[in-house]
Structure formats: C-alpha cells, structure tokens
Design an enzyme around this catalytic site. Structure first.
Site, PDB file in Angstrom:
ATOM      1  CB  ALA A 428      -0.887   0.000   1.246  1.00  0.00           C
ATOM      2  CG  MET A 429       2.037   5.331  -1.962  1.00  0.00           C
ATOM      3  SD  MET A 429       3.668   5.426  -1.142  1.00  0.00           S
ATOM      4  CE  MET A 429       3.729   7.173  -0.771  1.00  0.00           C
ATOM      5  CD  GLU A 430       3.484   6.533   2.921  1.00  0.00           C
ATOM      6  OE1 GLU A 430       3.288   5.373   2.520  1.00  0.00           O
ATOM      7  OE2 GLU A 430       4.616   6.995   3.150  1.00  0.00           O
ATOM      8  CG  HIS A 462       2.319   0.667   7.583  1.00  0.00           C
ATOM      9  ND1 HIS A 462       3.461   0.275   8.220  1.00  0.00           N
ATOM     10  CD2 HIS A 462       2.731   1.428   6.533  1.00  0.00           C
ATOM     11  CE1 HIS A 462       4.521   0.760   7.592  1.00  0.00           C
ATOM     12  NE2 HIS A 462       4.093   1.470   6.552  1.00  0.00           N
ATOM     13  CD  GLU A 463       0.315   2.336   3.748  1.00  0.00           C
ATOM     14  OE1 GLU A 463       0.751   3.480   3.556  1.00  0.00           O
ATOM     15  OE2 GLU A 463       1.039   1.319   3.721  1.00  0.00           O
TER      16      GLU A 463
HETATM   17 ZN   LIG Z   1       5.024   2.698   5.156  1.00  0.00          ZN
END
Ligand SMILES: [Zn+2]
Length: 1023
Positions: A428-430, A462-463
């Site tokens: 994933a990417m935040e 986390h994101e």
């Molecule tokens: Zn991260």
C-alpha cells in the site's frame, strides 16, 4: 509505503551452514540420485542451466568466459593484468621459469624492459587514480558513478549543465504547483501542464528541478508578475535534472512562476503515472491509470522539486471520459464539462506536502463511505469487488478515530480515500488523502482467512499512521526513512492491538523482531539512519531495517519510559514539526524533553540508529556476582570495516529469575553502557532470563551452564516463562549456533521441550528454523538425513498436529497454528494429513460452485490438490475465475509448488507474456518454487535469463527485486552455486552488482556453506 512480500510468513531468514563433507554432495547427487518426484519425459526440455552446471561440476564454460574477459582487459590495460591472467590459466608464457622450477637470473635487457614496464604501469595507475571518475564518451565526461560528482556534467544538447550534485540546490524553493493532466486510456499517453510558483532564496540565474522521461515545453515564465523569457532549458538525464536558465540573475526574495507543458506515455511499470487493467465479470478488459511516486517517480509525471523537504501546495485538475471517475489527494471542488464527452475535475488546493505523496487515479471504480468527525472515509474498488470493501471501511474508521485521539492532532483533510488497485507493486502507499492498496491488502470477503483479515487491518493501520508520521511530519531526506517507516510499523502494531485485540498482532510484532535481527546480523545490513544518494540506494533502504528494526527500537524505548511519557513525547514531536521535515535528532530531543532525564534518551537511542547491527550480551554468573560483556553480533567478519567491533550500545537489560518470575512485579532493569560491567545481586538464583519478552533489540548468551539451566527449566516447567520468552530463547539459541557460540546440539536440545508447547510463536519460530535446515539438507541431496529430519519434526509436533481440526474455529493463534501445522504435516508427507486433504480437495472439486473450503485449511488442501495433474488444472481454472485476491494468492502458491516442472516453467513464462498470470504474480511464483526441490533451480535460472525484464518491470533495488534476489538464492549451500551467483551478478555491473540484496544473497550462501560444513554431523546425531 507498506512492502508486500510474497508470503505472509517472515521473509526467509538466513541460515548458517557447514558440512563435514569435503566434496560438494549435490554436485554428484543430483546426477545419480533419483528425484523425490519423478520427472516427466517433457521435463528434460526444461533442464535448468543451474542443474547442468551442478552435474558438470564448476561450470567450465562460465570460467572460460571470465578468463576471456580478463584477458581482453589485460590487452587493453597493459601487462599488469597479464600476470593475473596467466596465473588464472596456470600458463607460464609470461613468467620465465627454469625446467627444474628455480628462477634464472634475469638479463640486463630483461631488467631494463621490466623497469620500463613498471614505470608505464605506475604512470597508468596514477593517471587512472587522479582522473575524475568519469565515463568518457563523445560528449565528454557525461556519466559517472552516482556517488561521485562530475566536474562538468554535460546536458543532452552538449552544453555544460550548471549544477553538479545529485541533490537539488536550496537556492529556490517551490511554493505552489498548479497541475493540469489529461491521461488518455485509448492511446495510453498523458499530457498536461504545470505552473510552479517558486521563491528565490539566493541570487541565481538557474532554476534546477527534476524531470524524467517527459517531453517538455516551457510555455511562460514570470518574475514578480513580469514576463521574463527563459533563455534555455538544459537537461542532465543521469540525475533526472533540468535547468531553467534565465538571461539575468533572479534576486533573493523574488517570486518566479514558470509554466511547463509536458507529455509522455503512461508507464507500463508500477511506478510513476502508470496504466493498469482488469477483466470484469463479462470478460471485458477495463483500463485505468494510477500513480505510485514514492520514492522518486513524481518527476516522471510532472516536472517538480522531487525531494521530500521541498514541501508545497498542489492544485490538481484532471480531464477524463465522462464514464470514468478521477480521484486525487484532496476533495473534488467542482467539474467542468468540456467537449466530446470529456470532463475536467478540479480538486481543492492541497495541504503543504512532499511530491512523493501526490496521487491521482482515473478509473471506473465504485465506493462505499462513512463520515467520522467531519472526515468522509471512502473505500474504492473495481465494481465487481465492491462487496468486499465493507470490512476495510469499518476498520479504517475505527483506526482513524484511534489516531485522532492518540496523536491529539485531528486528521487534517475532509476526506480519506482508500483504493484497491488491480496492479499494485507495494502492499500500500500512504498518499495523503488517497491511500492506494494492492487488492489483497484491502479487500476481505467470506473466502478470506482470519489471517487475511489481520493483514488488511494492519496495512490500513500502517498507512493511516503515515498520515501523521510521513505526511504531516516528513523525514528531511531518505537517509532517515525509518522516521516514516519505523514509526508507521510500530504504530500499526500498537493501534491494532488497542482497537482489534482479537487479532493478536503483538505476536506478529514479536516475529517481526526475529526477522529484523536475522537481517541485521549480516554484513550487508546498514545503520537505521544511513547515507543514501543513488536511486538504487534509496530504493533499497525500504527494507526490514528501516521498517521492523525501526519499530523494534521504538518498542525498546517505550519499555524504558512510562506509557504517558512515550505518548507525550510523540505528540510533542508531531506538534513541533507539523508540516515540516525532521532528522533523527529532532525525534530524540522531543522524546527527551518529556522526561526528567534530558539528553539520556538521545544518547541511548543514537547508539541504536547510527550503528549497524546489534549487540550480543554475554552473561557470566559467579555466585552473587554477575558480569556482562557486550559485543557486535557479527556472523561474518566485514573486511571493509574493522572498527565495527568497537561498537558500543546503551542496552536496557531487563530480566526475571527463579526467585521471582512474576512478569508484572519482578521485572529488573539495568542499563548496560560499557563493554564489560559487573554487578552484585542480592542472592544466588537457579536461572535468569534476560531481555523480557524480547522487548530489546539484542541477543543474550547465557554461557554453557546458563543455557543448561534454561533448558532444564523448559523441560520441567516451561510455563514459568512467557510464551514470548520461550520463542525468544529458540530464536536466540539458533542465532548463537550460527555464530558458533552455542553448539547446534545444545540448540536442538532446547527444542526437545516442544512436545508440550501449545503456543503459536515458539512453535512457529522452531518450525521456521527446522524448515530451513530441512530444505538445505534436502537440496544437498542428503535424502536419508532429510527423511529422518522429517520424522523428527513430525514427532516433535505430533501431539499438537493431531489436535488440529480442519475448520475455522478458535482464536487467531489457533488459526495460525492450524494453518502452519497442517501445511507442514502435508508437506512432509504425513499420511493422515494427506488423506484428509485429498478427501477435502476431491469434495471441493466436484462441488466447488456450491461449497467453500474452511479458509484456514485452503492453502494446505490446494497444495496437496496441485500435486496431481488433474488437480493442478482445476486449480488453474479456479484461479482464472476467482474474484478473491486472497484466494488467488493461495492457489498461486499451490500451483507454483507443483513437482511438474513443465507446468512451473510455463507459469513463469506466462507472467511475462501477460496470459492468465500477471507480471506481479512472478515474485510469488518464484518464492514458492524456490522452496521446492523440484523447482528451485528453475526459479533461479528464470531470474538469470530474465533479469533485464525483471529490473525493468520492478525497478532495481525495489523490495520486489530484493525479495526475488534473496528468495531464489537463500537455500543454496554449495560452492558451485556461490560461484554462479557471484559470477552472474558481477557480470551485470550497474544492473545489479551494486545491490545490497546481492551482497546479502552472497553472504547468506557463504554462511549456508559454513553451517553445512560444521553442523551436519551434529544434526545427524540429534536425529
Ligand atoms: Zn510505510
């Protein structure tokens, strides 16, 4: 960003190895021993080059090629290399030698010629040494090693480029970007324009910024509202830099606005502004465009100052077809209907942020949403999977609420979108306000397991943590990436443990610490805070040291502070640096200020962030006197860094002992600061366990007698120690046996108590080590030993395995044990397990449209089903029809574990050809195949033969490439394989030889060889 590894278990950690065998058994055994699975006639066609190499011996052809290279180098560079060549060939043509072996006295002429040659060689060496490190081309010195600054970079048009550093200058800063984009999903191109408002901080005539792969046209430029024509634009491609050159100096304090038009193809990798597609239920291919900019790809979508501390605001407009939607970081402000069914969406001006967090998507996704305190939380997916987003929405809202409270800074945007993208390389990417996910990391349905659910929750956590750590407060440069990733990893465990305690993520955190220590014990590791500059170095710092070790040292710090102090320190840090950038010291300073021990936290934590590796503490007890000695835990000596053995850490040593083993009331803490220290304790004890629950990032060696006491304790009453400590002892003793500090006999003896162990972490940690040893033994062709080892492992866990049910009942730990134990039993050909799995597969096969297998046992049942030709074909069909990414992942692993190498090779090829499998399936296939005896050489061969394609698709240094390199080589344990891996990567030069993961792979093989040489005899004795 959250990495995505090919399985949910910890990454394969590295073994230690050695054998008492002088020869390389597998060199011959592969040729004369029958394989476990009979090869089919067609298989011969696919004989991997690696296996041919092994059967032949040391690969004469490869050596010949290397010699030829060496010789041609010698011709080019002079005689100094010729002697090296001649010694390689054992050829005496360049060395005078008497037939009796003694040297003749050289003649005067020979002496003269020799002196002349030496003079020439010395001159050439000095010239090479003092030359700037340039590669000379017809354009001059235009490409160098990234770490070395060229004296005169040459632009693409042949002119001198006015900047000589891979980092941008700080004389101009961006303030505002107005970006307009039009991705075309028919031509697969995009065009757009960007207007960048900049502030001039120091007088300059040039503005240097980033651009890569874009066709550019400067449309206009203004200085303080006055049009000022740019005299020229220069480009220096190796560093992705462009220079806007003005005819006269821009003055300090002036504002400059430049508008640039650009166009490019949508990328067909997984970074930048890239195209992706999926097949809907009707079999139609639907296209979409999405972004992944971290770390260095924003520059491929629009010209920008692409470094994390150049924060600015972004106003984004996107043109799209009316039947698509577009998304970006901010809420949509309004849209305009243009012409020919084209619509332009305009988004609100963004908060101040770094370029790597900018994101936009054009797709035909659907969504569900929910409001939380003024923030609209939405989860998007392709229309056919919109029924799989409910859980993610629920979890996101709950976690957002937790973070709003814990950080005491409200999430600053009015919307938060979470989007499942069909093709997504990372987990994933935040991106701020627009978090993108791999489908398996966000979607959840009734075919998923509880472990899948846990993964979805943890990745979301986390994101979301990144919206504060990373987005609101950002590291100044990638060297301190851990401030983003270590913190987000720490917070993911902490927040999920608080909000979803039933998911028991603290156990995962414990296993993550074992994983991080295994990686950090290699020379290829690096300090948490490491200097990086080249793209590969920046890509490679996204690794378990930044993530898991970063999180682990925060846990260690937390265990030394009160909960409130720790939380207040974080809040202080976030508030002080809100919208800014930070370095390591800034965090420690904030944390120190909340305690009365100003600067002690800073001093302690620096020892953990600026030094590579971690300490081994050796404890010696003599009556009431206890001596401690700390040293760098170094599996193999680093020839390039002899001073590292002087490393010192400030270690919070925690302990419990036989006189008081109550974990909540008896915890002792001692800060070890020096190399050796001795303390006197009130009374003698029968046993001591240090590093309670493995909260500290260090190993403890108790000495022979100390270990014996702990082994006795485990055998007598293992429940006196927490299950975390039992897992810790297993992890520590196997690590120490790698170092040769504890004998393998003693390590194996400690595991004998496992017949009564019922908790997941100790069982899983032991299985991890046994499995790795088993696979090394098996791949050496030592069938008898491997067979005995299987029986021993099955008997060790026999009672617990027999208790496992083939359903979905119980706690998360029960699910985890069930999944692992049944899989290992069937993998080791346990008859009862195989029969049950075959029966379930057969039932599922005949009624799969109406029946769903218990999620926990799916992996095992599919694995057994895929062993037969018919089962494999049915699973392939199921794979192509399934709408569940979690299920597809399990099927994919089963398919790639097939003993039928024809099918395996077809699968690997198919990922590249874009058939049933997609390129992103390749890492999973390679990982699964590398674990099997039948497939591992094919996997490695495939990597070698398709290396260029792999690094083009996944980027040199990315965690996908790191995984591919380490997983396809980590079970090699012969000198032939070592030579082959070394030779292959050396031949790749700047396409791989410089990678840290390659150093890790080579170091791991050497350690494997060493371990096999040393320990096989003892292993045999234990069995
Ligand atoms: Zn991260």
């Amino acid at each position: 960003m959250e990495s995505f590894h090919t399985d949910h278990t910890p990454l394969p950690r590295n073994m230690i190895e050695n054998s008492m065998f002088e020869e390389e058994p597998d060199v011959v055994d592969l040729a004369k021993e029958p394989p476990l699975y009979p090869l089919e006639p067609d298989d011969a066609v696919y004989e991997p080059r690696s296996s041919r190499l092994l059967v032949r011996g040391l690969g004469e052809n490869e050596l010949d090629e290397e010699e030829e290279d060496c010789e041609s180098s010698a011709r080019l560079l002079g005689m100094s290399f010729m002697n090296r060549t001649s010694s390689l060939r054992n050829n005496s043509s360049y060395i005078r030698q008497e037939s009796n072996g003694s040297c003749s006295f050289p003649s005067a002429r020979t002496l003269f010629v020799g002196a002349f040659v030496l003079l020439v060689v010395a001159t050439v060496a000095m010239v090479i040494y003092f030359l700037p490190k340039c590669n000379f081309t017809k354009e001059g010195c235009n490409k160098t090693e990234h770490s070395v600054e060229p004296l005169y970079p040459i632009s693409t048009n042949g002119k001198i480029f006015p900047w000589t550093n891979i980092r941008l200058p700080r004389n101009v800063i961006p303030v505002q970007y107005d970006i307009s984009l039009h991705p075309n999903l028919t031509t697969m191109t995009f065009n757009g324009s960007v207007s960048i408002k900049m502030k001039i901080l120091e007088e300059t005539r040039n503005i240097i910024l980033h651009s890569s792969g874009l066709s550019l046209n400067v449309k206009s430029s203004k200085v303080e509202e006055t049009h000022r024509k740019i005299s020229e634009m220069l480009e220096y491609k190796p560093w992705n830099q462009i220079a806007l050159v003005f005819p006269e100096d821009l003055q300090k304090g002036q504002t400059c606005i430049v508008e640039i038009e650009f166009s490019a193809n949508l990328s067909d990798t997984y970074s930048g502004f890239y195209k992706s597609s999926y097949k809907n239920k009707n079999g139609e291919i639907r296209w979409l465009a999405a972004t992944q900019f971290e770390p260095l790809a924003a520059r491929t979508a629009f010209p920008c100052f692409d470094e994390p501390d150049f924060k600015a605001t972004f106003l984004i407009k996107i043109k799209r077809d009316a039947n698509y939607i577009s998304l970006s970081n901010m809420p949509k402000m309004h849209f305009n209907e243009l012409h020919d069914g084209i619509v332009e969406d305009e988004f609100e001006n963004s908060v101040k942020m770094s370029t790597y967090l900018v994101a936009f998507i054009v797709a035909d996704f659907k969504y569900v949403s929910k409001e939380l305190n003024g923030t609209k939380v939405s989860v998007y997916a392709i229309p056919d999977k919109i029924d799989q987003v409910e859980y993610a929405l629920k979890a996101s809202v709950k976690l957002l609420e937790f973070y709003n409270g814990y950080f005491q800074i409200k999430y600053p945007l009015q919307k938060l979108d979470l989007v499942a993208i069909p093709d997504f390389q990372a987990g994933a990417m935040e991106n701020w306000g627009l978090i993108t996910f791999r489908e398996a990391a966000l979607l959840y349905d009734n075919t998923s397991t509880v472990l899948d659910k846990q993964r979805v929750t943890v990745v979301i956590a986390h994101e979301l943590a990144h919206q504060w750590f990373g987005n609101l407060v950002t590291m100044e440069w990638w060297s301190d990436l851990w401030l983003n990733e270590g913190f987000a990893t720490f917070m993911e465990f902490m927040s999920v443990q608080s909000t979803f305690p039933e998911l028991e993520v603290n156990d995962d955190f414990l296993m993550a610490r074992f994983k991080a220590m295994a990686k950090d014990s290699l020379n290829s590791s690096h300090p948490i805070s490491s200097s990086v500059s080249t793209p590969e170095e920046i890509e490679e710092i996204f690794d378990s040291v930044s993530y898991e070790k970063g999180a682990s040292i925060l846990l260690m710090l937390k265990s030394c502070m009160s909960e409130d102090d720790f939380q207040n320190g974080i809040i202080k840090y976030l508030k002080k640096y809100e919208n800014g950038n930070t370095k390591n010291e800034d965090l420690w300073e904030s944390m120190s200020k909340v305690t009365d021990k100003t600067s002690s936290i800073s001093r302690m934590m620096k020892t953990w962030t600026v030094q590579k590796g971690f300490p081994l503490v050796t404890v010696t007890r003599n009556g009431k006197n206890v001596s401690f000695q700390q040293e760098y835990f170094q599996l193999s000596v680093d020839p390039k860094n002899s001073t590292i053995s002087n490393s010192l850490w400030q270690i919070p040593l925690t302990s419990i002992n036989s006189t008081c083993s109550n974990y909540s009331t008896c915890k002792n803490v001692y800060m070890l600061r020096y190399k050796t220290e001795t303390v006197t304790v009130p009374s003698e004890v029968e046993w001591v366990k240090y590093n309670i629950n493995k909260d500290g990032f260090y190993l403890v060696d108790y000495g022979n007698s100390g270990w014996s006491e702990l082994i006795n304790l485990l055998n007598k009453n293992h429940s006196l120690l927490s299950y975390q400590d039992r897992a810790c002892l297993i992890s520590d003793i196997f690590a120490l046996s790698r170092l040769g500090r504890v004998s393998i006999q003693q390590a194996l003896e400690l595991t004998n108590y496992l017949t009564v162990e019922t908790n997941a972490p100790p069982v899983l940690e032991a299985i991890f080590h046994f499995n790795r040893i088993y696979r090394l033994v098996e791949k050496r062709g030592l069938w008898m030993l491997a067979g005995r080892m299987k029986l021993k492992i099955l008997s060790l866990f026999g009672n617990l395995t027999d208790k496992q049910t083939w359903n979905n009942d119980g706690s998360l730990a029960d699910h985890r044990l069930r999944s692992s134990l049944l899989k290992i039993a069937c993998t080791y050909q346990h008859q009862t397990c195989l029969e049950k799995a075959r029966h379930l597969f057969s039932t599922w096969k005949t009624s799969r449209n109406n029946m769903s297998l218990p999620a926990d046992v799916k992996s095992t049942v599919f694995f057994v089903g895929a062993m037969s030709e018919e089962g494999w074909d049915i699973l392939l069909q199921e794979y192509s029809e399934s709408m569940s990414d979690a299920e597809k992942h399990k099927i994919l692993e089963a398919l790639a574990s097939t003993p039928n190498t024809t099918k395996l090779v077809w699968m690997m090829q198919d990922t590249l050809n874009g058939g049933i499998f997609r390129p992103l399936d390749l890492p999973t296939i390679l990982s699964a195949a590398s674990k099997t005896l039948s497939g591992y050489l094919y996997a490695w061969d495939f990597v070698k033969e398709n290396w260029d394609l792999i690094i083009e698709k996944f980027h040199l240094g990315s965690f996908t490439v790191q995984d591919i390199v380490t997983q396809t080589t980590c079970e090699f344990s012969t000198k032939a394989h070592l030579l082959e891996v070394e030779t292959f990567f050396a031949s790749q030069k700047d396409k791989g030889s410089q990678l840290r993961s390659v150093q890790e792979a080579i170091e791991t093989i050497k350690l494997n060889i060493q371990w096999m040489d040393t320990n096989l005899k003892a292993l045999s004795g234990w069995l």
